[in-house]
Design a protein around this motif. Structure first.
Motif, short mmCIF file in Angstrom:
data_model
loop_
_atom_site.label_atom_id
_atom_site.label_comp_id
_atom_site.label_asym_id
_atom_site.label_seq_id
_atom_site.Cartn_x
_atom_site.Cartn_y
_atom_site.Cartn_z
N ALA A 226 33.31 44.89 37.50
CA ALA A 226 33.39 46.01 36.56
C ALA A 226 32.80 47.28 37.17
O ALA A 226 33.31 48.38 36.96
CB ALA A 226 32.66 45.65 35.26
N MET A 227 31.72 47.14 37.94
CA MET A 227 31.12 48.31 38.58
C MET A 227 32.08 48.93 39.59
O MET A 227 32.10 50.15 39.78
CB MET A 227 29.79 47.94 39.25
CG MET A 227 28.65 47.68 38.28
SD MET A 227 27.02 47.59 39.06
CE MET A 227 27.16 46.11 40.06
N LYS A 231 35.56 53.82 35.88
CA LYS A 231 35.72 55.23 36.21
C LYS A 231 34.41 55.97 35.93
O LYS A 231 33.79 55.77 34.89
CB LYS A 231 36.85 55.85 35.39
CG LYS A 231 38.23 55.30 35.74
CD LYS A 231 39.30 55.99 34.92
CE LYS A 231 40.68 55.47 35.28
NZ LYS A 231 41.76 56.12 34.49
N GLY A 232 34.02 56.81 36.87
CA GLY A 232 32.80 57.59 36.69
C GLY A 232 31.53 56.85 37.05
O GLY A 232 30.43 57.40 36.89
N SER A 234 29.35 55.77 39.86
CA SER A 234 29.26 56.19 41.25
C SER A 234 28.83 55.06 42.18
O SER A 234 28.26 54.05 41.76
CB SER A 234 28.28 57.35 41.39
OG SER A 234 26.95 56.90 41.18
N TYR A 235 29.08 55.28 43.46
CA TYR A 235 28.67 54.35 44.50
C TYR A 235 27.15 54.22 44.53
O TYR A 235 26.61 53.12 44.71
CB TYR A 235 29.19 54.84 45.85
CG TYR A 235 28.92 53.92 47.02
CD1 TYR A 235 29.07 52.54 46.92
CD2 TYR A 235 28.52 54.45 48.25
CE1 TYR A 235 28.83 51.71 48.01
CE2 TYR A 235 28.28 53.63 49.35
CZ TYR A 235 28.44 52.26 49.22
OH TYR A 235 28.19 51.44 50.29
N GLU A 236 26.45 55.35 44.31
CA GLU A 236 24.98 55.32 44.27
C GLU A 236 24.48 54.44 43.13
O GLU A 236 23.50 53.70 43.28
CB GLU A 236 24.41 56.73 44.13
CG GLU A 236 24.61 57.61 45.34
CD GLU A 236 25.87 58.45 45.21
OE1 GLU A 236 26.84 57.98 44.55
OE2 GLU A 236 25.90 59.56 45.76
N ASN A 237 25.16 54.50 41.97
CA ASN A 237 24.77 53.67 40.84
C ASN A 237 24.98 52.19 41.15
O ASN A 237 24.15 51.34 40.80
CB ASN A 237 25.56 54.04 39.59
CG ASN A 237 25.13 55.38 39.02
OD1 ASN A 237 24.00 55.81 39.22
ND2 ASN A 237 26.02 56.05 38.32
N LEU A 238 26.07 51.88 41.82
CA LEU A 238 26.33 50.49 42.20
C LEU A 238 25.23 49.97 43.12
O LEU A 238 24.72 48.85 42.95
CB LEU A 238 27.70 50.37 42.87
CG LEU A 238 28.19 48.94 43.16
CD1 LEU A 238 29.71 48.88 43.10
CD2 LEU A 238 27.72 48.43 44.52
N LEU A 239 24.84 50.80 44.10
CA LEU A 239 23.78 50.39 45.02
C LEU A 239 22.45 50.23 44.29
O LEU A 239 21.66 49.33 44.61
CB LEU A 239 23.64 51.42 46.15
CG LEU A 239 24.84 51.51 47.11
CD1 LEU A 239 24.63 52.66 48.10
CD2 LEU A 239 25.05 50.19 47.86
N SER A 331 26.85 52.09 30.59
CA SER A 331 27.68 52.18 29.38
C SER A 331 29.16 52.33 29.74
O SER A 331 30.03 52.05 28.91
CB SER A 331 27.22 53.36 28.52
OG SER A 331 27.48 54.59 29.15
N LYS A 332 29.45 52.79 30.97
CA LYS A 332 30.84 52.91 31.42
C LYS A 332 31.36 51.58 31.97
O LYS A 332 32.57 51.40 32.11
CB LYS A 332 30.93 53.98 32.51
CG LYS A 332 30.44 55.35 32.08
CD LYS A 332 30.43 56.32 33.25
CE LYS A 332 29.88 57.68 32.82
NZ LYS A 332 29.83 58.64 33.96
N VAL A 333 30.42 50.67 32.28
CA VAL A 333 30.78 49.39 32.88
C VAL A 333 31.02 48.32 31.82
O VAL A 333 31.95 47.51 31.91
CB VAL A 333 29.68 48.93 33.86
CG1 VAL A 333 29.92 47.51 34.34
CG2 VAL A 333 29.61 49.89 35.05
#
Length: 420
Positions: A226-227, A231-232, A234-239, A331-333
């Protein structure tokens, strides 16, 4: 002079003609001295046998017709016994006094700061928690209000705003601290009543129960997928989420980290005591995926001293991302994970602890992986930090997470006594 026109006045200005007082009639005069940028309207009258003069304003703001109308209204008031110049001075003095009173008024922000300085700083074990609630929730909502102007409706609006953003526990904390702050104000004779006194937990986030939520392996597979798809997000949020899972650290410890705390070549994070909940420094071993994620973040940080630098110009005083950034991002995931029970960022620590146990990690080692103090007599006398044991535990946990990230999963093989 009573037939003076605007054209004549503009001609005076154009010619640069200067004069002290020219009567327009009925007490209205025009002055245009060398020091005046524009001609100035003045009203002259007598009251109580004394001559009085009152400035009405500049010609650029008050036309000839408007000046005559104003002078006519003032003459009527003088005829009724009013000293219009004195009244104007009184109104001006009142306005200045009101402005000064506003500057010196005791606002909720000032009261909160005094409460923190006198009652929390140096006394409370975790002052930053209180400071955070004041700066992030209380001040933005009611900080500018004078303490005597705060109504229960303001308190309710503040609490509901926090609840609506999905932070009921924080709403409860804010209510507790708001009540204490206003109680302090009453004791210090700063206000008469506590506007938060009528509220209880049912009006905020509700009665809190110990959370037991931990993500299963299947849910972790869905989370990683899901990450990647959201949409929206970011790669930084995933890390960031990946590091929270890999290292089982607290959200605030990660988002507030500086690069100076890390030795990526030695694969260790030296977390200082002042940034831990336990107020004890700890060296956190970094498994390979964590080092890789951090090297990526170092590249993305573009020279910043912060691992997660603020991503845009902000009006707050913190140079790194806000702690709530990851909550908003997740909340987007979550909509891409249908059927999965609700979870929050803090549940990642419980997820790591649960899986460490399933992987066969001894409880005292798993607890130290979460930087929990060892309880009981053993915690008092045993100062061994289990660094190497923690490294092995986190490496195994990292391998499990890697399989989840790939969508594969694998069978857990306990290694209960293989860690020494």
């Amino acid at each position: 002079m009573g037939k003076l026109t605007d054209v004549e006045i503009r001609n005076w200005i154009k010619a640069g003609e200067r004069f002290d007082m020219r009567s327009i009639g009925d007490g209205l005069y025009l002055r245009y001295r060398e020091a005046d940028a524009v001609p100035l309207w003045r009203f002259r009258y007598r009251i109580g046998g004394k001559q009085r003069v009152m400035n009405l304003g500049g010609y650029g703001d008050l036309s000839l017709a408007d000046a005559r109308k104003t002078a006519k209204e003032l003459r009527a008031r003088v005829a009724l016994g009013h000293d219009v110049a004195a009244e104007k001075q009184e109104r001006k003095a009142e306005a200045v006094a009101k402005m000064e009173a506003g500057k010196n008024a005791l606002t909720v922000a000032k009261l909160s700061d005094e409460y923190f300085e006198r009652m929390i700083l140096g006394r409370w074990k975790h002052p930053n928690i209180v400071r955070s609630r004041i700066e992030k929730d209380i001040k933005p909502s009611i900080g500018k209000l004078k303490v005597e102007d705060v109504k229960p409706s303001h308190i309710d609006a503040m609490l509901q705003t926090i609840v609506k953003r999905g932070a009921p526990t924080i709403a409860n904390d804010v209510l507790r601290w708001a009540r204490r702050i206003f109680d302090y104000g009453i004791k210090r004779h700063m206000l008469q009543y506590n506007p938060a006194s009528a509220f209880d937990l049912s009006d905020a986030g509700g009665r809190e129960e110990a959370r037991e939520r931990a993500l299963s392996g299947d849910e972790l597979v869905l989370l990683f997928q899901a990450m990647r798809d959201a949409k929206g997000f970011s790669y930084e949020n995933l890390l960031a989420v990946k590091l929270l899972l890999l290292l089982a650290v607290r959200k605030g410890e990660l988002v507030g980290a500086r690069w100076a705390e890390f030795n990526l070549d030695q694969a260790v994070w030296c977390l200082p005591a002042e940034r831990t909940k336990t107020e004890a420094a700890i060296d956190i071993p970094l498994p390979v995926p964590a080092v890789d994620a951090l090297r990526e973040l170092h590249r993305l940080a573009c020279g910043s001293e912060w691992v997660f630098p603020a991503r845009k110009v902000q009006h707050r005083m913190i140079p790194h991302i806000h702690e709530n950034t990851l909550n908003v991002a997740l909340s987007k995931v979550k909509p891409l994970m249908p059927g999965v029970e609700p979870f929050c960022v803090h549940d990642f620590r419980r997820t790591a602890r649960t899986h460490l146990a399933a992987l066969g990690v001894d409880p005292h080692i798993a607890e130290r992986c979460l930087n929990h103090k060892i309880k009981g007599v053993e915690g008092i006398y045993n100062r061994h930090d289990y660094f190497e044991e923690r490294r092995k535990a986190l490496e195994l946990w990292a391998k499990y997470l890697e399989s989840c990230e790939k969508g594969e999963g694998w069978n857990v093989v306990p290694f209960r006594r293989s860690m020494g």
